[in-house]
Design a protein around this motif. Sequence first.
Motif, PDB file in Angstrom:
ATOM      1  N   ARG A  30     -11.762   0.734  -7.579  1.00  0.00           N
ATOM      2  CA  ARG A  30     -11.941  -0.004  -6.329  1.00  0.00           C
ATOM      3  C   ARG A  30     -10.692   0.089  -5.471  1.00  0.00           C
ATOM      4  NH1 ARG A  30     -13.416  -5.881  -8.264  1.00  0.00           N
ATOM      5  NH2 ARG A  30     -12.020  -5.256  -9.947  1.00  0.00           N
ATOM      6  N   THR A  31     -10.867  -0.146  -4.178  1.00  0.00           N
ATOM      7  CA  THR A  31      -9.761  -0.211  -3.233  1.00  0.00           C
ATOM      8  C   THR A  31      -9.872  -1.512  -2.447  1.00  0.00           C
ATOM      9  OG1 THR A  31      -9.717   2.192  -3.022  1.00  0.00           O
ATOM     10  CG2 THR A  31      -8.628   0.939  -1.293  1.00  0.00           C
ATOM     11  N   ILE A  32      -8.767  -2.230  -2.349  1.00  0.00           N
ATOM     12  CA  ILE A  32      -8.691  -3.463  -1.562  1.00  0.00           C
ATOM     13  C   ILE A  32      -7.889  -3.151  -0.301  1.00  0.00           C
ATOM     14  CG2 ILE A  32      -7.892  -5.852  -1.512  1.00  0.00           C
ATOM     15  CD1 ILE A  32      -7.580  -5.671  -4.563  1.00  0.00           C
ATOM     16  N   SER A  33      -8.366  -3.603   0.827  1.00  0.00           N
ATOM     17  CA  SER A  33      -7.625  -3.471   2.083  1.00  0.00           C
ATOM     18  C   SER A  33      -7.600  -4.838   2.750  1.00  0.00           C
ATOM     19  CB  SER A  33      -8.311  -2.445   2.990  1.00  0.00           C
ATOM     20  OG  SER A  33      -7.641  -2.351   4.222  1.00  0.00           O
ATOM     21  N   VAL A  34      -6.391  -5.344   3.025  1.00  0.00           N
ATOM     22  CA  VAL A  34      -6.244  -6.645   3.673  1.00  0.00           C
ATOM     23  C   VAL A  34      -5.294  -6.513   4.859  1.00  0.00           C
ATOM     24  CG1 VAL A  34      -6.718  -7.964   1.567  1.00  0.00           C
ATOM     25  CG2 VAL A  34      -4.378  -7.376   2.149  1.00  0.00           C
ATOM     26  N   PRO A  35      -5.477  -7.330   5.882  1.00  0.00           N
ATOM     27  CA  PRO A  35      -4.591  -7.267   7.042  1.00  0.00           C
ATOM     28  C   PRO A  35      -3.152  -7.641   6.675  1.00  0.00           C
ATOM     29  CG  PRO A  35      -6.546  -8.582   7.524  1.00  0.00           C
ATOM     30  CD  PRO A  35      -6.539  -8.327   6.050  1.00  0.00           C
ATOM     31  N   LEU A  36      -2.201  -6.872   7.178  1.00  0.00           N
ATOM     32  CA  LEU A  36      -0.789  -7.215   6.974  1.00  0.00           C
ATOM     33  C   LEU A  36      -0.453  -8.564   7.600  1.00  0.00           C
ATOM     34  CD1 LEU A  36       1.209  -3.903   7.477  1.00  0.00           C
ATOM     35  CD2 LEU A  36       1.066  -5.294   5.419  1.00  0.00           C
ATOM     36  N   SER A  37      -1.175  -8.941   8.636  1.00  0.00           N
ATOM     37  CA  SER A  37      -0.906 -10.212   9.311  1.00  0.00           C
ATOM     38  C   SER A  37      -1.112 -11.415   8.388  1.00  0.00           C
ATOM     39  CB  SER A  37      -1.785 -10.356  10.556  1.00  0.00           C
ATOM     40  OG  SER A  37      -3.159 -10.358  10.204  1.00  0.00           O
ATOM     41  N   TRP A  38      -1.812 -11.229   7.270  1.00  0.00           N
ATOM     42  CA  TRP A  38      -1.970 -12.306   6.294  1.00  0.00           C
ATOM     43  C   TRP A  38      -0.649 -12.632   5.608  1.00  0.00           C
ATOM     44  CZ3 TRP A  38      -6.938 -11.604   2.874  1.00  0.00           C
ATOM     45  CH2 TRP A  38      -8.070 -11.698   3.667  1.00  0.00           C
ATOM     46  N   PHE A  39       0.286 -11.690   5.651  1.00  0.00           N
ATOM     47  CA  PHE A  39       1.558 -11.831   4.930  1.00  0.00           C
ATOM     48  C   PHE A  39       2.706 -11.556   5.898  1.00  0.00           C
ATOM     49  CE2 PHE A  39      -1.771 -10.233   2.152  1.00  0.00           C
ATOM     50  CZ  PHE A  39      -1.885 -11.307   1.288  1.00  0.00           C
ATOM     51  N   PRO A  40       3.226 -12.595   6.565  1.00  0.00           N
ATOM     52  CA  PRO A  40       4.253 -12.411   7.589  1.00  0.00           C
ATOM     53  C   PRO A  40       5.455 -11.586   7.135  1.00  0.00           C
ATOM     54  CG  PRO A  40       3.439 -14.644   7.658  1.00  0.00           C
ATOM     55  CD  PRO A  40       2.824 -13.997   6.448  1.00  0.00           C
ATOM     56  N   SER A  41       5.911 -11.784   5.909  1.00  0.00           N
ATOM     57  CA  SER A  41       7.079 -11.012   5.468  1.00  0.00           C
ATOM     58  C   SER A  41       6.764  -9.517   5.398  1.00  0.00           C
ATOM     59  CB  SER A  41       7.599 -11.517   4.124  1.00  0.00           C
ATOM     60  OG  SER A  41       6.641 -11.318   3.112  1.00  0.00           O
ATOM     61  N   LEU A  42       5.529  -9.165   5.063  1.00  0.00           N
ATOM     62  CA  LEU A  42       5.151  -7.753   5.049  1.00  0.00           C
ATOM     63  C   LEU A  42       4.911  -7.222   6.464  1.00  0.00           C
ATOM     64  CD1 LEU A  42       2.677  -7.588   2.013  1.00  0.00           C
ATOM     65  CD2 LEU A  42       5.126  -7.092   2.050  1.00  0.00           C
ATOM     66  N   SER A  43       4.280  -8.023   7.301  1.00  0.00           N
ATOM     67  CA  SER A  43       3.968  -7.542   8.657  1.00  0.00           C
ATOM     68  C   SER A  43       5.221  -7.350   9.504  1.00  0.00           C
ATOM     69  CB  SER A  43       2.990  -8.488   9.358  1.00  0.00           C
ATOM     70  OG  SER A  43       3.575  -9.742   9.598  1.00  0.00           O
ATOM     71  N   GLN A  44       6.320  -8.047   9.162  1.00  0.00           N
ATOM     72  CA  GLN A  44       7.564  -7.919   9.908  1.00  0.00           C
ATOM     73  C   GLN A  44       8.547  -6.955   9.247  1.00  0.00           C
ATOM     74  OE1 GLN A  44       8.961 -11.947  10.351  1.00  0.00           O
ATOM     75  NE2 GLN A  44       7.027 -12.609  11.229  1.00  0.00           N
ATOM     76  N   ALA A  45       8.167  -6.382   8.118  1.00  0.00           N
ATOM     77  CA  ALA A  45       9.068  -5.503   7.360  1.00  0.00           C
ATOM     78  C   ALA A  45       9.116  -4.104   7.950  1.00  0.00           C
ATOM     79  CB  ALA A  45       8.603  -5.421   5.910  1.00  0.00           C
ATOM     80  N   SER A  46      10.219  -3.414   7.670  1.00  0.00           N
ATOM     81  CA  SER A  46      10.336  -2.008   8.073  1.00  0.00           C
ATOM     82  C   SER A  46       9.503  -1.148   7.129  1.00  0.00           C
ATOM     83  CB  SER A  46      11.797  -1.567   8.002  1.00  0.00           C
ATOM     84  OG  SER A  46      12.223  -1.510   6.645  1.00  0.00           O
TER      85      SER A  46
END
Length: 84
Positions: A30-46
Amino acid sequence: MATLAVEHHPQALSVSFDDGSLIVELIDGRTISVPLSWFPSLSQASKSQLQDWELLGDGEGIHWPQLDEDLSVGGLLIGNRSRR
């Protein structure tokens, strides 16, 4: 009647990203895909910070050392978002 086995401890095999999503491939195919916006530290990361991940345990979690962020695969499957 056939019964499907329920995976109680889903395990990650690999982690990748596209423009706005975290994508986790599981060992069962299986593959899971979730929005990065759910995780602020990931969405703001380089990009380099995102690529610096490691699996926890037998793949039951994902850890980003530079970001001090941990996600459980089971949590991703049920739709848990960051509480920060």
